[in-house]
Write a protein that holds these residues in place. Sequence first.
Motif, short mmCIF file in Angstrom:
data_model
loop_
_atom_site.label_atom_id
_atom_site.label_comp_id
_atom_site.label_asym_id
_atom_site.label_seq_id
_atom_site.Cartn_x
_atom_site.Cartn_y
_atom_site.Cartn_z
N ARG A 131 0.83 -1.20 0.00
CA ARG A 131 0.00 0.00 0.00
C ARG A 131 0.86 1.26 0.00
NH1 ARG A 131 -4.81 1.37 4.42
NH2 ARG A 131 -5.49 3.35 3.48
N GLN A 132 1.95 1.24 0.77
CA GLN A 132 2.85 2.39 0.80
C GLN A 132 3.55 2.57 -0.55
OE1 GLN A 132 5.06 1.01 4.21
NE2 GLN A 132 4.14 2.56 5.56
N LEU A 133 3.94 1.45 -1.15
CA LEU A 133 4.56 1.53 -2.48
C LEU A 133 3.57 2.11 -3.49
CD1 LEU A 133 6.68 0.92 -4.65
CD2 LEU A 133 5.78 -1.43 -4.75
N ASP A 173 9.81 18.30 -3.14
CA ASP A 173 9.14 19.57 -3.39
C ASP A 173 8.41 19.45 -4.72
OD1 ASP A 173 8.30 22.20 -3.36
OD2 ASP A 173 10.16 22.95 -4.25
N PRO A 174 7.08 19.44 -4.70
CA PRO A 174 6.21 19.63 -3.53
C PRO A 174 6.04 18.35 -2.71
CG PRO A 174 4.88 19.29 -5.48
CD PRO A 174 6.30 19.33 -5.96
N MET A 175 5.45 18.50 -1.53
CA MET A 175 5.05 17.35 -0.73
C MET A 175 3.55 17.17 -0.89
SD MET A 175 7.11 17.70 2.86
CE MET A 175 8.86 18.12 2.89
N TYR A 176 3.12 15.94 -1.08
CA TYR A 176 1.69 15.65 -1.23
C TYR A 176 1.15 15.07 0.07
CZ TYR A 176 1.94 16.76 -6.13
OH TYR A 176 2.10 17.44 -7.31
N LEU A 177 0.20 15.79 0.66
CA LEU A 177 -0.32 15.44 1.99
C LEU A 177 -1.79 15.06 1.94
CD1 LEU A 177 1.35 18.37 4.01
CD2 LEU A 177 2.34 16.15 3.39
N GLU A 178 -2.17 14.36 0.89
CA GLU A 178 -3.58 13.99 0.76
C GLU A 178 -4.05 13.06 1.87
OE1 GLU A 178 -1.84 10.29 -0.31
OE2 GLU A 178 -1.23 12.33 -0.73
N PHE A 179 -3.10 12.33 2.48
CA PHE A 179 -3.45 11.40 3.57
C PHE A 179 -3.94 12.13 4.82
CE2 PHE A 179 1.12 12.21 3.46
CZ PHE A 179 1.33 12.76 4.70
N LEU A 180 -3.74 13.45 4.89
CA LEU A 180 -4.22 14.22 6.04
C LEU A 180 -5.74 14.34 6.05
CD1 LEU A 180 -1.61 17.15 6.19
CD2 LEU A 180 -1.55 14.95 7.39
N PHE A 204 3.40 10.94 7.18
CA PHE A 204 4.16 12.16 6.93
C PHE A 204 5.66 11.85 6.87
CE2 PHE A 204 6.26 16.13 8.42
CZ PHE A 204 5.88 16.95 7.36
N LEU A 205 6.15 10.97 7.74
CA LEU A 205 7.55 10.58 7.70
C LEU A 205 7.89 9.91 6.37
CD1 LEU A 205 8.04 9.18 11.32
CD2 LEU A 205 9.04 11.26 10.38
N LEU A 206 6.97 9.13 5.86
CA LEU A 206 7.17 8.47 4.57
C LEU A 206 7.26 9.50 3.46
CD1 LEU A 206 7.29 5.74 3.05
CD2 LEU A 206 4.81 5.90 2.80
N GLY A 209 10.75 11.68 3.45
CA GLY A 209 11.92 11.09 2.82
C GLY A 209 12.55 10.04 3.71
N ASN A 210 13.74 9.60 3.34
CA ASN A 210 14.42 8.51 4.07
C ASN A 210 15.09 9.00 5.34
OD1 ASN A 210 13.80 6.59 2.11
ND2 ASN A 210 15.58 7.14 0.89
N GLY A 211 15.04 8.16 6.38
CA GLY A 211 15.85 8.37 7.56
C GLY A 211 15.35 9.36 8.59
N PHE A 212 14.07 9.76 8.52
CA PHE A 212 13.56 10.77 9.45
C PHE A 212 13.00 10.16 10.73
CE2 PHE A 212 13.72 13.36 5.67
CZ PHE A 212 14.02 14.62 6.15
#
Length: 335
Positions: A131-133, A173-180, A204-206, A209-212
């Motif tokens: 699902r994340q992929l 950039d941009p970040m897509y935050l539709e999951f909110l 949001f961490l996904l 980006g990586n490593g947050f």
Amino acid sequence: MITDQSIISDIKAIILKARDNAIRAVDTERVLMYWHIGQRIFEEEQQGKDRAEYGAQLLKSISAQLQPEFGSGFSIRQLERYRQFYRTFPIASALRTQLSWSHYKLLISVDSTDKREFYIAEVTKNNWSSRQLERQIHSSLWERLLMSNDKESVLAVARNEQQPSDAKEIIKDPMYLEFLGLHREASYYEKDLEQAIITHLHDFLLELGNGFAFVARQKRLHIEGDEFFIDLVFYNRLLQAFVIIEIKTTRLTHQDIGQLQMYVNYYDRVEKKAFENPTIGILLCAEKNNAVVKFSLPENNKTIIASEYKLYLPSEQQLIEEVKKEIEKKENEQK
């Protein structure tokens, strides 16, 4: 009955681990089964004189004989998918055990080898679910990263062949935050967007980006009697740096950049350890003027990033237009 609870916990852990291993083993065998079926169909097709016609008849015949016995997994459409699976991944030993059939079904539809390798590396490194992929493919993660970075750097970071030298190599950039779940037509206070991000922190961490890793919300700073509050603080283990995020639900101004620069300077001089890299600041804004950002920051700036947020995923046409704009921009810069 008196029982040491530690032994119960240990046995439960053994059971759950064995169950997970069994599920993974079954899925791995299923992936290999579909690959071998696809290989056999492809090899048989090569013997047909009129391959297109012969191939269609072959699939129809195989489905008619297997589906009554083995179920819908052997419909014509599924058989076509198995054949495409083999053609897309022709070396069985190269298949990743970390990827399930659900992952591979999504990857088959990815239209370039480099893009597939990128997503495979990201799934393997970050343990993404299918699902994340799917979300990352549909939100055009690959295309968005390439808009501001070269392909080889993106792939090298994804494969762990190199550490990112610049925050822009992993921050979108941009970040897509539709999951909110926020409606783009409505007006929001910054605290509303911040609360939505905290509620959906995993997603949001996904997207970040990586490593947050999350550190703090509304981090309080005391500076010579004045009090300030940083919206969000993260740490990135790949960059080995603190990452400060300020949220602006309006158009970005140079004053916003100045405020974030102060926060970054504070973290560099007070919080950062000697072995860590300079603090990174991200202005997550509803709209920005790239020229204002450019002239508000030093020419060699690598620590302040302005990233727009979008509350809905782009359509294919919107993505094409953005890619065209980026290509034209780079061509003009080279003239």
